[in-house]
Structure formats: C-alpha cells, structure tokens
Write an enzyme that holds these catalytic residues in place. Structure first.
Site, PDB file in Angstrom:
ATOM      1  N   ASP A   1      -3.051  -0.844  11.036  1.00  0.00           N
ATOM      2  CA  ASP A   1      -2.847   0.606  11.110  1.00  0.00           C
ATOM      3  C   ASP A   1      -3.099   1.142  12.511  1.00  0.00           C
ATOM      4  OD1 ASP A   1      -2.290   3.189  10.613  1.00  0.00           O
ATOM      5  OD2 ASP A   1      -3.839   3.521   9.108  1.00  0.00           O
TER       6      ASP A   1
ATOM      7  N   LYS B   1       6.770  -1.367   6.952  1.00  0.00           N
ATOM      8  CA  LYS B   1       6.131  -0.059   6.854  1.00  0.00           C
ATOM      9  C   LYS B   1       7.204   1.013   6.969  1.00  0.00           C
ATOM     10  CE  LYS B   1       2.047   2.411   8.556  1.00  0.00           C
ATOM     11  NZ  LYS B   1       0.877   2.314   9.477  1.00  0.00           N
TER      12      LYS B   1
ATOM     13  N   SER C   1       0.845  -1.200   0.000  1.00  0.00           N
ATOM     14  CA  SER C   1       0.000   0.000   0.000  1.00  0.00           C
ATOM     15  C   SER C   1       0.876   1.244   0.000  1.00  0.00           C
ATOM     16  CB  SER C   1      -0.923   0.018   1.222  1.00  0.00           C
ATOM     17  OG  SER C   1      -0.183   0.150   2.418  1.00  0.00           O
TER      18      SER C   1
ATOM     19  N   ASN D   1      -9.335  -0.724   7.524  1.00  0.00           N
ATOM     20  CA  ASN D   1      -8.248  -1.144   8.409  1.00  0.00           C
ATOM     21  C   ASN D   1      -8.496  -2.500   9.049  1.00  0.00           C
ATOM     22  OD1 ASN D   1      -6.526   1.019   7.996  1.00  0.00           O
ATOM     23  ND2 ASN D   1      -7.547   2.288   9.537  1.00  0.00           N
TER      24      ASN D   1
ATOM     25  N   ASP E   1      -9.050   4.712  14.504  1.00  0.00           N
ATOM     26  CA  ASP E   1      -9.312   4.808  13.063  1.00  0.00           C
ATOM     27  C   ASP E   1      -9.834   3.479  12.550  1.00  0.00           C
ATOM     28  OD1 ASP E   1      -9.470   6.082  10.617  1.00  0.00           O
ATOM     29  OD2 ASP E   1      -7.426   5.584  10.040  1.00  0.00           O
TER      30      ASP E   1
ATOM     31  N   VAL F   1       3.839   0.630   2.597  1.00  0.00           N
ATOM     32  CA  VAL F   1       4.036  -0.705   3.155  1.00  0.00           C
ATOM     33  C   VAL F   1       4.487  -1.633   2.039  1.00  0.00           C
ATOM     34  CG1 VAL F   1       3.024  -2.601   4.464  1.00  0.00           C
ATOM     35  CG2 VAL F   1       2.236  -0.251   4.871  1.00  0.00           C
TER      36      VAL F   1
END
Length: 258
Positions: free
Chosen positions: A211, A80, A59, A200, A195, A66
C-alpha cells in the site's frame, strides 16, 4: 459493437461464463467497481497479455479493490483497481497537491484517480531501488495497477492477521526491520511511506511492505508529519508486543536533523 466486445472480454477475464455461481463474490464486486473506463482498461491489459484472468478478491476498500489473477503466461498477479469515483476525493487531492512531483492536477475525479494510480506505481519502483521489499509493479493504466502476487495459492497474511502465532523474538526482528525501512527510505531514498502499520506488512519469507499510494518524497511539505506517523505507528505497535523500542520522537529528531 465495441462495447459488447469489451463486455465479452471482461467476462472472459472474470471467468464468468462457466463460474458465475462459484465466484459470486467476485461477480458482485466487479459489478460494483467496474465502470466503463475500468472495463476498457482491463480489456486493453488483457489484449496485451498482462491480465489473463481474475479469480478472487484479496481485499476491498473505500478507494480500491485488490484481486488475485494470472497473466497470459500463467504468472500469478495482484491487480489493484481504484474506484474512479470515490468518497476519498478530498484526501487524494490533498496528498497529490502537496507532492512536488505532481504538476497540474485535473479537476475531474476520474483523471485524478489516474494520477494517483501512476504515483503508486512510481512509489513502488522507488522503494525497490532503495532495497525495500514490496510487490514488484508490472504495469499500470488509468485506474488499474498490476503487481507481483505475494503468496502461494492464498495471498500472504498481514502481520495483524498472524500476530498471535509470533514469538517475542519475531516481533523484535520485525521491529528492527521496519525501523530500518523507515530510515533507509528517508535517508537514502528521500522518501516516506506514510501509512506503515501492522495492516500494511505481509509476511512471506520475510516482511513485504504494501500500500504505497500515499507515499511521497521528503520535499513534500507533509513528509515530516508522515514520517512521524510511521514512527509512531510502528513504535506503538511493537511496544504493545513487549519489544524494547526507541522513543519515536527521539528517532524523529534524529532523522530530520541529519
């Protein structure tokens, strides 16, 4: 000479000597993201056997990318890498400034990102302690975080990516699980993700929550607002999928009044 050695080591990590054309996306992103600090950090982790090779992009985002990779023993890993200079500076600073676990905040953006990376590593450890399934953290250094890879040959899909394949009963189970995660973190772990959403959550032999950079503790003055966000996001999403959900404001009062 040292810089040349680091460049060669990073090329080895990226497998660029014989796969430059094949991995052009990886090469492009690496050039964009890997500054001197990042390259030195990757070289250090390579020498320690924590990163043998990066072979793909999982991502990309404004503050981090990542990558999929393997360590020296051939285990698959997710790496990451936070950008050491990011447009998300104000958001990162605000989150860190409100976190009572963080002491002195450096004014230098690069060092602030190091603190942010360390915090995500600690958040992952804390979530595991309270029985939440997350990518297991392996090691961090500076702006690089090495974690367990979730998936097989390909990364596990996000809930958002496979929602059309799911039945109502699947959504009901996922809703119960995620509300349970929120409750367990808040009541037992004195913690909130902050989040939590369909973006996620990975699905791989069950849900995996990812995340954790913005996650924090209950003592944080922002924690109730973050708890409200998680409850609202989860409740709204599953209500749209036909699940009978509890009013998130009722659930919020229930949690904060205990």
């Amino acid at each position: 000479m040292r810089e040349e050695a680091i460049e060669r080591e990073v090329e080895e990590i990226l497998g660029l000597r014989d796969k430059r054309e094949k991995d052009s996306e990886l090469y492009k992103i690496a050039n964009e993201v890997f500054d001197r600090t990042t390259k030195e950090t990757l070289a250090y982790l390579h020498r320690r056997g924590k990163i043998e090779e990066l072979y793909g992009v999982i991502s990309t985002g404004k503050e981090a990318n990542v990558f999929a990779g393997v360590d020296a023993e051939g285990n698959k890993i997710a790496v990451k890498i936070y950008r050491t200079y990011t447009t998300e500076f104000r958001r990162i600073w605000e989150y860190l400034a409100a976190d009572p676990r963080i002491g002195y905040l450096p004014k230098d953006m690069r060092k602030l990102v190091f603190v942010w990376t360390r915090r995500e590593f600690k958040n992952l450890q804390r979530a595991i302690k309270y029985a939440v399934r997350v990518p297991e953290p392996v090691i961090f250094r500076n702006n690089v975080l090495v974690m367990e890879f979730i998936g097989d040959e390909m990364p596990a899909p996000r809930l958002k990516d496979v929602e059309r394949e799911l039945e109502r009963s699947d959504f009901e189970e996922l809703y119960d699980y995620l509300i349970g995660v929120i409750e367990r973190l808040w009541k037992r772990g004195d913690m909130v993700h902050g989040d939590l959403s369909e973006y996620n959550v990975l699905l791989w032999d069950g849900p995996v929550v990812i995340d954790w950079s913005q996650a924090t503790v209950r003592r944080n003055r922002m924690s109730v607002e973050l708890l409200k966000r998680d409850l609202r996001n989860v409740t709204s999403y599953f209500a749209r999928k036909g699940v009978e959900v509890e009013d998130y404001e009722v659930k919020l009062r229930e949690l904060i009044e205990r």
